[in-house]
Structures are given as C-alpha cells and as structure tokens.
Design an enzyme around this catalytic site. Structure first.
Site: not given
Ligand SMILES: [Mg+2]
Length: 245
Positions: A18, A20, A143, A145
């Site tokens: 992952d 973020d 995301s 981004n």
């Molecule tokens: Mg995360």
C-alpha cells in the site's frame, strides 16, 4: 499472530505495498487539502459553521474522493450537481459541482506535494533496501496520485508495477476491501498469491489481503490499532517495517 520473528521477506517473491501510510505519511497531506478546499467553499455560504477535523473523520476519511465530498455536503444539507470527472477545480463561486470540488481538493494535494516534497518513512526505505535479491515489489493503492507521490518521494523506480486508482478504474476492479487490486498486481508480476506478501496500514486493506489468499499480510500500525489489524486478518502487525527488515 503478531510474531514478527518468524516472518522472513525471503519466503516471498512478490511484495505488494500500500502507499499512503505504508510508504509515505501522506494521509496528513490529504487531510490538509480537504480542509483548505472546504474552508474556501464554505466561506461563500452564510450560516455554515466552519469545516473541522471532526467533519473529516466523520464524512471524508477513507472514502473515495467524490464520495467524501458528497457525504460532507449532505451532512450540511447542501446539494450540488454531481458534475463530471473532468470538471475543473477552479469552478466559480455558485457553479461548483461535487466532482469539481473533489478535483479542487486533488489539485491542492498535488500542489502541496510539489511544494513540500514527500519524505517516505525511513523504516520503509530501509526495508526496501534490505529486500533480498529477486524480490519483486509493486504498489497497490486506491489513490489516483500514486505515481506523483512516489516520484516526489524518490521511489518511483523501485516498483515494477503500480496498481492505483486509475488502473482499477480502467480494469473495472473493485477497490479495497475487495482483494482484486492486490490479485491484479500479483498477476502482473506473474507470481501466485501464496508467494506474495501484502503490506497495509488500513483495516480495509488488510481485509483485502486476507481475502486474497496471500502468503502473508503484514499490518503496519500507524494508528489503526494492532488488535484491529489482527482482527481484520493480518498475519503479523508491526509499528514500522524496519522491525522485520
Ligand atoms: Mg494506507
């Protein structure tokens, strides 16, 4: 279940990260961008209380971008036209749409990332550098981004594949907690799920890893809680990847 001593990175070929919260501490940047966007939007409305962190946690956190806009506006009794994905972020006052506001928030995130840069978690960088020869890392992120964030963090070249929100939309893959985006990344690498390990900081992401039948799911506890990540199906929970490097 939280036995980090028996986890060996060399037991796995594919390493599915992952973004973020695992690679970069960018959740805070998103939170600030939401606040700036809603503060600006609400300033033209009379009789609206200011946007607060409580609004963020109640209506926005963890939701896809447009869903977050819609949920917050609903909580304030504000109805806007939905608009389209291509609505610009700089719509004039009185002509805003749900998607335009979502895109305005995204513009702010990208501006913050460009202005401030992104510093990855040092423990994650150490972990990536310690991965054994032959390890094949990929990013699996909701995301849209992900590339921008990874470029800002100086880590874009480290990953063989990036399965992000754009790829999921293009391929019609349901997001986390469904396992499909992680399974897609493993398939792109040509590695069976049992030879892949998932690294996640969110309960929904850990659930996705557990549902996908992966060899291991490493929960990275950045605040979700060790017990919560374990209950969601994490094989082990660490507070930083350096613990298992
Ligand atoms: Mg995360």
């Amino acid at each position: 279940m939280a036995d980090a001593s028996r986890f060996r990175p060399a037991d796995f070929t594919a390493h599915l990260f992952d973004l973020d919260g695992v690679i970069t501490p960018t959740a805070e940047v998103h939170m600030r961008a939401w606040a700036r966007m809603f503060d600006g939007f609400l300033s033209s409305w009379e009789d609206q209380a200011p946007y607060t962190d409580a609004d963020y946690f109640a209506h926005v956190d963890g939701r896809p971008r447009y869903d977050g806009v819609r949920a917050f506006l609903a909580s304030r009794g504000i109805t806007l036209a939905e608009g389209t994905d291509s609505d610009p972020g700089d719509q004039p006052v009185g002509e805003e749409t749900v998607r335009g506001l979502g895109n305005r928030k995204n513009d702010l995130v990208l501006a913050l990332i460009r202005a401030e840069g992104v510093t990855p978690y040092p423990g994650t960088v150490a972990y990536l550098e310690a991965l054994p020869a032959g390890a094949r890392p990929a990013i699996v992120s909701s995301s849209r981004n992900a590339e921008e964030v990874l470029r800002g963090a100086g880590l874009l070249e480290r990953f063989e594949h990036i399965v992000d929100g754009n790829v999921a939309a293009r391929e019609g893959l349901p997001g986390k907690p469904s396992p499909d985006t992680f399974l897609h990344a493993a398939a792109l690498l040509g590695v069976p799920a049992e030879r892949a390990v998932v690294y996640e900081d969110a309960v929904s992401g850990v659930r996705a890893g557990a549902a996908g039948g992966f060899g291991a799911v490493v929960g990275v506890d950045r605040g979700a809680g060790e017990a919560e990540l374990a209950a969601a199906g994490a094989t082990l929970v660490v507070s930083d990847l350096e613990e298992i490097a």
